[in-house]
Design a protein around this motif. Structure first.
Motif, PDB file in Angstrom:
ATOM      1  N   ASP A 143       0.824  -1.206   0.000  1.00  0.00           N
ATOM      2  CA  ASP A 143       0.000   0.000   0.000  1.00  0.00           C
ATOM      3  C   ASP A 143       0.861   1.260   0.000  1.00  0.00           C
ATOM      4  OD1 ASP A 143      -2.055   1.797   0.148  1.00  0.00           O
ATOM      5  OD2 ASP A 143      -2.477   1.450   2.261  1.00  0.00           O
ATOM      6  N   GLU A 191      -5.454  -5.436   2.252  1.00  0.00           N
ATOM      7  CA  GLU A 191      -5.165  -4.534   1.124  1.00  0.00           C
ATOM      8  C   GLU A 191      -4.848  -5.336  -0.153  1.00  0.00           C
ATOM      9  OE1 GLU A 191      -5.392  -1.218   1.059  1.00  0.00           O
ATOM     10  OE2 GLU A 191      -5.347  -0.610   3.161  1.00  0.00           O
ATOM     11  N   LYS A 194      -8.037  -6.291  -1.569  1.00  0.00           N
ATOM     12  CA  LYS A 194      -8.690  -5.096  -2.115  1.00  0.00           C
ATOM     13  C   LYS A 194      -8.388  -4.903  -3.597  1.00  0.00           C
ATOM     14  CE  LYS A 194      -6.943  -1.017  -1.768  1.00  0.00           C
ATOM     15  NZ  LYS A 194      -6.359   0.242  -1.257  1.00  0.00           N
ATOM     16  N   HIS A 253     -12.303   1.927   2.593  1.00  0.00           N
ATOM     17  CA  HIS A 253     -11.568   2.802   3.502  1.00  0.00           C
ATOM     18  C   HIS A 253     -12.417   3.867   4.174  1.00  0.00           C
ATOM     19  CE1 HIS A 253      -8.076   0.772   2.002  1.00  0.00           C
ATOM     20  NE2 HIS A 253      -7.262   1.542   2.697  1.00  0.00           N
ATOM     21  N   GLY A 273      -5.651  -2.472   8.748  1.00  0.00           N
ATOM     22  CA  GLY A 273      -6.077  -3.508   7.805  1.00  0.00           C
ATOM     23  C   GLY A 273      -7.353  -4.204   8.251  1.00  0.00           C
ATOM     24  N   VAL A 276     -10.053  -2.007   7.273  1.00  0.00           N
ATOM     25  CA  VAL A 276     -10.265  -2.136   5.824  1.00  0.00           C
ATOM     26  C   VAL A 276     -11.055  -3.410   5.517  1.00  0.00           C
ATOM     27  CG1 VAL A 276      -9.108  -2.504   3.603  1.00  0.00           C
ATOM     28  CG2 VAL A 276      -8.261  -0.768   5.200  1.00  0.00           C
TER      29      VAL A 276
END
Lengths: 374, 374
Positions: A143, A191, A194, A253, A273, A276
């Motif tokens: 990220d 992430e 994601k 987010h 995280g 998230v």
């Protein structure tokens, strides 16, 4: 020597600010070589935290010394609280005390906190010094190592103060992730997932099939990290300063930040995280509620993140959330709000996220109310 | 209405970061119109200091209100000490508390201290908000209004922390300069003279002929300010981030900064423009010592700055300078030092400045020793 066949290099294509991310097991020990090649004749300083220093600072210093550097070192307290004005000032003044010049290199050795803080310090010291990232958490590798967002937190919210500032190189050693607490590795994985959910359904399927191999390490881990960096780099290259498409990276987010905010950024309750992960599920569930995506997609996302050991509902934060209005207050303060209208990243299904800039606050509130009651 | 025939607009040509400087008597009262045209539908906040607030804040607020803005206001203490981390933090947090968003405008109403601090705060709040400058000192109108250098001071030196950040418009009201203390007007004039000395001998001659008219106000003052902005804009457009030619703007500043530093930035002893005036004379005298320019040029520069009421030798600072080595320490810390070699802006005569990156420290030290003994 490192085994080149195990490595991948991702180029972040930002014109005169372009840089490489080198990814693979053992690359940290080559830090000195990379830096001497990148900027011969410069000096450098390493900024890290107490936890990472104990594990990896000696190796980085040895590598730098071997290449002729005599790095100064600043070791800060570990944890999100370090990302504040006081430690920014401390870092800037340490760089000035070391008499580093504009072309010299500031090396961030650590996770997202150290990377964000150090990058911001590098951006503002002498109005911009060379910046090198050695991300040591999975979250930082996939990220914050891409895209140049640096910054600190403010009492008003997370990451509200900072700069867009690109590193000159990122050295992402996949083997150091074996030293992470399992909770932190899992949080970073949110992430990774994601990127599949944003715009790459085949990658999400690959993740579903390869989760164990990624967790174990080896080529699958390197591949997952490289694919994540490549996905983010492609979006950032098209929208460096977040004028449009880059907002897609905020999938999960807006909810996630609100959850972090309402729990006071207490890492014992919720780390980024994890916020998230919950946020990804909420974004899909809200999209399903709006009849944008299928409830089956919500189940699939939930199942995969659960398998990865991540929280997928409001259970971890419930004790900190008095009601839906309290969460709405945090959402309204989030910087992804544009001219009062609520902007969310919603989705039409796995790999089909999009920017919705006209989401009615009343719908979001009703959805959160329902989630809190369930 | 303002009289358009008395105004000049200087375009600072920086591609997508290009902006206008509007210059003339009375333009401050049109602030609201300029901002509403530039960014319709935005909100704004005004940052100023106690001295300027007493003189001009009501007029600016009235103009903004007339154009539909409801500006928040932050009034900081006047003086160089405000350019520090504490006031940066205070300003950033005030902007966040006001819930201003990325596209909203942060207006700096004041001299260089307010402009530099506020511009830096605008650059880092939410990683970059809209920035508007209303410079109220001559120094700020001809120097910091062009080029996007923002920042604060550190214990290690002046302007060592900051960002390159361009305003969206600069509103330079030449009539407000009538409210300046005469010492401050004169100090700003040192920067005006500098532009002639760098690369425009005819402008320096024009200044010699028009000093009284410039001091009195009217078209000559507007002309001098516009010519100064144009001169700086041309250099900045060719080298926005100070990779090369922009260093010419530091003519007189390496010495000047050292003098400011050694006196502890005490404005009762020396203000920036006075340091620059002495620095300009020293830069010419050192160039003459190196047989680069004629001693007659040194005399001419000295005579003009004296006529303008500025200090031209070390008299004001002598009590604060133990010896030449102490000054050399400040020069070495200056950020215009590159890789250990001393970089100075030297000159071959009026309007013929150049960048010398190989100046022997021993020559500088001997020169300073001689100046201190004379």
């Amino acid at each position: 020597m490192i085994d080149e066949t195990l490595h991948q290099t991702v180029r972040v294509d930002l014109g005169e600010r372009a840089y490489d991310i080198v990814i693979g097991p053992g690359v940290l020990a080559e830090t000195g070589t990379y830096l001497a090649t990148l900027a011969p004749g410069t000096r450098c300083a390493v900024v890290t935290d107490e936890n990472v220093a104990a594990l990896h600072l000696d190796a980085v210093r040895a590598s730098l010394s071997g290449a002729g550097f005599e790095p100064g070192t600043l070791v800060l307290p570990a944890g999100e609280a370090t990302k504040d004005f006081g430690h920014l000032r401390q870092t800037v003044e340490a760089l000035l005390d070391a008499r580093l010049e504009r072309g010299d290199l500031v090396v961030a050795l650590g996770g997202g906190v150290i990377g964000d803080l150090t990058g911001f310090a590098a951006a503002v010291t002498r109005r911009g010094m060379g910046f090198v990232q050695i991300p040591t958490s999975l979250l930082a590798q996939v990220d914050s190592s891409v895209g140049g967002k640096t910054g600190i937190n403010a009492p008003q919210g997370k990451n509200l103060v900072g700069a867009f500032y690109q590193p000159r190189i990122v050295i992402a050693d996949t083997a150091v992730l074996d030293t992470l607490p399992v909770r932190e590795f899992r949080a970073g994985y949110a992430e990774v997932a994601k990127y599949g959910l944003i715009n790459d359904a085949p990658f999400f399927s690959w993740l579903e099939d390869n989760l164990d191999a990624i967790t174990a390490g080896g080529p699958a881990r390197t591949q997952a990290i490289a694919a994540s960096c490549r996905a983010k780099a492609a979006i950032v290259a098209r929208d460096e300063r977040e004028a449009g498409e880059r907002a897609l990276l905020n999938l999960g987010h807006t909810f996630g930040h609100a959850l972090e905010g309402i729990t006071g950024y207490r890492s014992d309750v919720l780390v980024h995280g994890e916020g998230v992960a919950i946020g990804l599920v909420l974004a899909h569930a809200f999209s399903a509620r709006m009849n944008l995506c299928s409830p089956d997609d919500v189940k699939r996302v939930t199942a995969h993140l659960e398998t990865a050991g991540l929280p997928t509902d409001l259970t971890p934060v419930r004790a900190h959330v008095p009601d839906a209005d309290a969460l709405m207050d945090f959402i309204a303060q989030d910087k992804k709000v544009s001219r009062g209208a609520l902007t969310f990243i919603l989705t039409r299904g796995i790999g089909e996220a999009f920017i919705a800039d006209d989401v009615p606050a009343s719908e979001v509130r009703a959805f959160l109310q329902q989630m809190l009651e369930s």
